[in-house]
Design a protein around this motif. Structure first.
Motif, PDB file in Angstrom:
ATOM      1  N   LYS A  64       1.380  -1.129  -0.577  1.00 45.88           N
ATOM      2  CA  LYS A  64      -0.010  -0.168   0.073  1.00 45.88           C
ATOM      3  C   LYS A  64       1.217   1.573  -0.066  1.00 45.88           C
ATOM      4  O   LYS A  64       0.717   2.329  -0.656  1.00 45.88           O
ATOM      5  N   GLU A  65       2.163   1.497   1.018  1.00 46.74           N
ATOM      6  CA  GLU A  65       2.493   2.660   1.176  1.00 46.74           C
ATOM      7  C   GLU A  65       3.772   2.253  -0.279  1.00 46.74           C
ATOM      8  O   GLU A  65       4.071   3.460  -1.138  1.00 46.74           O
ATOM      9  N   LYS A  66       4.045   1.034  -1.508  1.00 40.35           N
ATOM     10  CA  LYS A  66       4.265   1.396  -2.218  1.00 40.35           C
ATOM     11  C   LYS A  66       3.258   2.046  -3.980  1.00 40.35           C
ATOM     12  O   LYS A  66       4.033   2.762  -4.659  1.00 40.35           O
ATOM     13  N   SER A  67       2.257   1.767  -3.619  1.00 39.16           N
ATOM     14  CA  SER A  67       0.927   1.775  -4.549  1.00 39.16           C
ATOM     15  C   SER A  67       1.143   3.497  -4.069  1.00 39.16           C
ATOM     16  O   SER A  67       0.837   4.642  -5.228  1.00 39.16           O
ATOM     17  N   LEU A  97       2.792   2.128 -11.512  1.00 41.88           N
ATOM     18  CA  LEU A  97       3.690   1.333 -11.701  1.00 41.88           C
ATOM     19  C   LEU A  97       2.918  -0.005 -11.622  1.00 41.88           C
ATOM     20  O   LEU A  97       3.276  -1.341 -13.161  1.00 41.88           O
ATOM     21  N   MET A  98       1.726  -0.333 -11.647  1.00 40.08           N
ATOM     22  CA  MET A  98       0.980  -1.157 -11.935  1.00 40.08           C
ATOM     23  C   MET A  98      -0.283  -1.600 -10.693  1.00 40.08           C
ATOM     24  O   MET A  98      -1.417  -0.320 -11.012  1.00 40.08           O
ATOM     25  N   ASP A  99      -1.400  -2.297 -11.442  1.00 41.94           N
ATOM     26  CA  ASP A  99      -2.641  -2.588 -11.022  1.00 41.94           C
ATOM     27  C   ASP A  99      -2.863  -2.400  -9.157  1.00 41.94           C
ATOM     28  O   ASP A  99      -2.800  -3.676  -8.649  1.00 41.94           O
ATOM     29  N   TRP A 100      -2.649  -1.606  -8.476  1.00 42.06           N
ATOM     30  CA  TRP A 100      -2.470  -1.620  -7.000  1.00 42.06           C
ATOM     31  C   TRP A 100      -4.006  -1.745  -6.333  1.00 42.06           C
ATOM     32  O   TRP A 100      -4.166  -2.091  -5.258  1.00 42.06           O
ATOM     33  N   ASN A 101      -4.715  -2.192  -7.205  1.00 37.40           N
ATOM     34  CA  ASN A 101      -6.204  -2.321  -6.679  1.00 37.40           C
ATOM     35  C   ASN A 101      -6.816  -3.756  -6.141  1.00 37.40           C
ATOM     36  O   ASN A 101      -7.411  -4.027  -5.230  1.00 37.40           O
ATOM     37  N   LYS A 102      -5.426  -4.626  -6.837  1.00 39.23           N
ATOM     38  CA  LYS A 102      -5.512  -5.941  -6.381  1.00 39.23           C
ATOM     39  C   LYS A 102      -4.987  -6.148  -5.250  1.00 39.23           C
ATOM     40  O   LYS A 102      -5.226  -7.365  -4.622  1.00 39.23           O
ATOM     41  N   ILE A 103      -4.671  -5.256  -4.869  1.00 39.25           N
ATOM     42  CA  ILE A 103      -3.696  -5.653  -2.960  1.00 39.25           C
ATOM     43  C   ILE A 103      -5.122  -5.539  -2.651  1.00 39.25           C
ATOM     44  O   ILE A 103      -5.064  -6.509  -1.767  1.00 39.25           O
TER      45      ILE A 103
END
Length: 320
Positions: free
Chosen positions: A201-204, A210-216
């Motif tokens: 979450k912090e990387k997002s 960078l990528m699809d962070w919704n997958k978190i």
């Protein structure tokens, strides 16, 4: 080299620690051991990132470099205990933190994994700049994998690196990931997943494109986390490609420095392939010791503040 099936640890273990989960949880959550009076230095890396290294130099003749496990750091009890033990034996100590560990998020998208040998090499080179004459490597769990991968994959290893010890090491990372899906072991997996999810979450926030962070929000096990985040962030095709390539099983045969692998048969983090008996028996440099008990990075010893892991590591180094 020897396969040590009849470990001395099985004689010295307190009877109440013959339960693997009790030993593992006690060592991780109950036991306390203060960290030494380290110097902390931020080591700037060639790719623009950094590592935090805690160290204490009291003897330039010999030093241990301590490598922590997944979501660990240089202040964990097993690191502090090992550090204190070796300091009392007149070794210098370098305890390093993988990227994002040790209380400070790193700068780049990448985090760390079992095959992070470039960062370990940077730590070793840092220690060598301090005029250390003999270096011994000790890794716990994932850190043990880093030690074994380093010794098996770096083509030209400095002659001042003398030996290594890998404690509770997932020789086959997939087998370890699979073991953590079973029964009570899922408690350990959940803790890891929660910690890594917070970092993602912090990387997002650092790298939103960078990528699809919704997958978190869908992360609930290692399979999903490693397929969708660990593997792509670190350049692997998928989780199976990642597990295969970072496993010490791929690098063990090329190790040419003495290594002790200390893996308890009751370790809840380890599975099939993590006890390479045949390979060790026929290998010139690998010593495999498989106590019946010990849990994961635990190995408590009756009437001692230290664990069998650091006691055995020193004994191994002295035997060379």
């Amino acid at each position: 080299m020897p396969y040590i099936q009849d470990s001395k640890y099985d004689i010295s273990i307190p009877f109440w620690h013959k339960n693997a989960h009790f030993s593992t949880i006690y060592a991780a959550k109950v036991k306390r051991f203060s960290s030494p009076n380290y110097i902390r230095e931020k080591l700037e890396l060639q790719d623009g990132d950094f590592l935090n290294i805690d160290y204490k130099i009291q003897n330039n003749d010999k030093a241990v470099i301590l490598c922590h496990g997944l979501e660990g750091n240089s202040q964990r009890t097993y690191i502090n205990s090992c550090s204190d033990y070796f300091l009392k034996q007149d070794f210098s100590v370098f305890a390093w933190n993988n990227r994002s560990c040790g209380g400070e998020m790193n700068r780049l998208p990448r985090l760390y994994h079992h095959g992070t040998i470039e960062d370990l090499d940077e730590v070793i080179q840092f220690a060598l700049t301090k005029d250390i004459q003999e270096i011994y490597l000790i890794g716990f769990s994932m850190g043990g994998a880093q030690v074994m991968n380093y010794l098996g994959r770096i083509p030209e290893i400095d002659s001042r690196i003398k030996a290594g010890v890998a404690v509770s090491v997932p020789v086959e990372v997939k087998a370890s990931a699979d073991s953590l899906k079973k029964g009570f072991n899922q408690v350990y997996m959940k803790n890891f997943v929660n910690d890594l999810t917070r970092k993602l979450k912090e990387k997002s926030q650092q790298f939103p494109e960078l990528m699809d962070w919704n997958k978190i929000k869908n992360i609930n096990n290692f399979d999903y986390l490693d397929d969708n985040f660990t593997a792509p962030i670190h350049g692997f095709e998928d989780r199976n490609d990642y597990y295969f390539k970072v496993s010490p099983a791929r690098s063990m045969e090329k190790i040419k420095k003495p290594v002790l692998v200390l893996n308890a048969l009751d370790d809840p983090f380890l599975g099939e392939g993590c006890f390479p008996i045949q390979l060790a028996t026929n290998h010139s440099f690998i010593h495999l010791e498989t106590p019946k008990y010990g849990g994961h990075c635990a190995y408590p010893v009756k009437n001692s503040i230290y664990s069998y892991a650091e006691i055995r590591a020193l004994e191994f180094f002295k035997s060379l």
